[in-house]
Write an enzyme that holds these catalytic residues in place. Structure first.
Site, PDB file in Angstrom:
ATOM      1  N   SER A 257       5.102  -6.790 -26.624  1.00  0.00           N
ATOM      2  CA  SER A 257       5.863  -6.098 -25.585  1.00  0.00           C
ATOM      3  C   SER A 257       6.906  -6.981 -24.923  1.00  0.00           C
ATOM      4  O   SER A 257       7.906  -6.477 -24.420  1.00  0.00           O
ATOM      5  CB  SER A 257       4.918  -5.536 -24.523  1.00  0.00           C
ATOM      6  OG  SER A 257       4.057  -6.542 -24.040  1.00  0.00           O
ATOM      7  N   HIS A 315       6.485  -9.841 -19.784  1.00  0.00           N
ATOM      8  CA  HIS A 315       7.380  -8.684 -19.679  1.00  0.00           C
ATOM      9  C   HIS A 315       8.688  -9.057 -18.990  1.00  0.00           C
ATOM     10  O   HIS A 315       9.780  -8.743 -19.478  1.00  0.00           O
ATOM     11  CB  HIS A 315       6.692  -7.562 -18.895  1.00  0.00           C
ATOM     12  CG  HIS A 315       5.594  -6.891 -19.642  1.00  0.00           C
ATOM     13  ND1 HIS A 315       5.001  -5.736 -19.201  1.00  0.00           N
ATOM     14  CD2 HIS A 315       4.968  -7.212 -20.804  1.00  0.00           C
ATOM     15  CE1 HIS A 315       4.067  -5.361 -20.057  1.00  0.00           C
ATOM     16  NE2 HIS A 315       4.023  -6.252 -21.039  1.00  0.00           N
TER      17      HIS A 315
END
Length: 362
Positions: A257, A315
């Site tokens: 991610s 992230h």
């Protein structure tokens, strides 16, 4: 015909001066990609924002001390090792991408004439109804350039996912999880971004990557896209290292991610008015700019409030890298690749020594 004149001119230039032809071709390719980007600004990309799409933390305890699968490492609270910093600053992916683009441009010219020669043979061969190979080729040819580019990334992620129950856990934990307390620091910064321990986590991440692949590759081209993706993967892992070391909470993490967040961020930054939707709620749409702001705010809150479900530092590191690259990095790095390509061409020419051979003219 104009097309025939263009092909003849390209071959003439290649045979008499590749070094002068190549930079002009690269700039032309970039202008075409920019034009494609402007025409795709209103397209809708659907993304998965459910909880499983984040980089997951594997466990609550650091892998340190006797009997630890990852082996002994630096104690929490120390500054990140210099090896990880050097690995992060290497920049090899962009150099390799520039050379790959050079080789691709040369091979496309040769393949064009090879295909012309083979087309008439294909027409003479009788077509088989229900031929599996033909159906696979038709499906592959129906994909966009971006979808073809990320197909290899998705395949690699699936292979690593299948390896978890087959490969001894100490090996997987050491090389396919990101943990600053591990005895292996550099390779896991990249390999952990191809690693998932949950099927839902894998499916969610790969769906988002597939959804944004067409837009991202149309902006950057496949070579530059892969360089950005791999660099974002390492950058997100390094951001995670920094945060875990600073907070003394050195737990292993897995997931793509961080790299995917960079892809999402650069697309949303370049096309802020593009309409996005959540897969389970397609009736609600929002702009790409608002989606990016919401993601950054959520991950920032996760850092400040010490949420433990996602690796919010990874992230944020990936998202900030994607924003920086589309605003500044493309001009600073990719636009200045011509000296490296020229050097590579000179090395190939000197090592080849004959036309049509290795390093020779096409």
């Amino acid at each position: 015909m104009p097309g025939e004149q263009s092909n003849t001119h390209s071959v003439f230039i290649i045979q008499n001066g590749v070094a002068r032809w190549l930079p002009a071709t690269l700039r032309l390719q970039e202008s075409v990609q920019n034009a494609r980007t402007q025409t795709t600004g209103t397209q809708t990309a659907r993304t998965q924002t459910a909880g499983g799409s984040g980089a997951a933390e594997v466990g609550p305890a650091p892998l340190t001390g006797p009997g630890s699968p990852a082996g002994p490492g630096p104690s929490p609270g120390l500054q990140p090792p210099h090896q990880a910093l050097l690995f992060h600053r290497g920049g090899c992916s962009f150099g390799a991408a520039a050379i790959w683009q050079y080789e691709s441009l040369k091979s496309r010219v040769q393949n064009y004439f090879d295909e012309l020669q083979a087309n008439w043979l294909e027409k003479l061969r009788p077509q088989k109804q229900g031929d599996l190979r033909k159906e696979i080729n038709e499906w592959w040819n129906s994909l966009t350039e971006g979808q073809k580019t990320v197909a290899g990334i998705i395949f690699a992620n699936i292979l690593v996912f299948l390896a978890w129950p087959l490969v001894p856990p100490p090996i997987m934990l050491r090389y396919f999880t990101s943990n600053p307390a591990s005895s292996s620091l550099c390779l896991p910064m990249l390999l952990s971004t191809f690693s998932h321990m949950s099927l839902f986590h894998l499916a969610a991440n790969m769906y988002v990557l597939w959804s944004f692949s067409s837009s991202a590759v149309s902006m950057l081209g496949r070579e530059q896209f892969l360089a950005v993706y791999l660099s974002a993967a390492v950058t997100s892992s390094f951001s995670s290292y920094l945060w875990k070391t600073a907070t003394g909470r050195c737990v292993p993490s897995v997931g793509a991610s961080g790299a995917i967040m960079a892809v999402l961020a650069l697309v949303c930054t370049k096309m802020p008015e593009a309409k996005l939707a959540i897969i389970f709620l397609p009736m609600f749409t929002f702009t790409a700019a608002n989606a990016l702001k919401a993601i950054v705010v959520m991950d920032t809150a996760g850092l400040l409030l010490r949420w433990r479900f996602f690796d919010h530092a990874a992230h944020l590191g990936g998202a900030l890298f994607g924003i920086w690259y589309i605003l500044f990095g493309h001009e600073l790095i990719w636009k200045n690749r011509e000296p490296l390509v020229k050097l590579w061409h000179d090395l190939r020419t000197q090592s080849g020594g004959r036309p049509g051979g290795p390093g020779g003219a096409v």
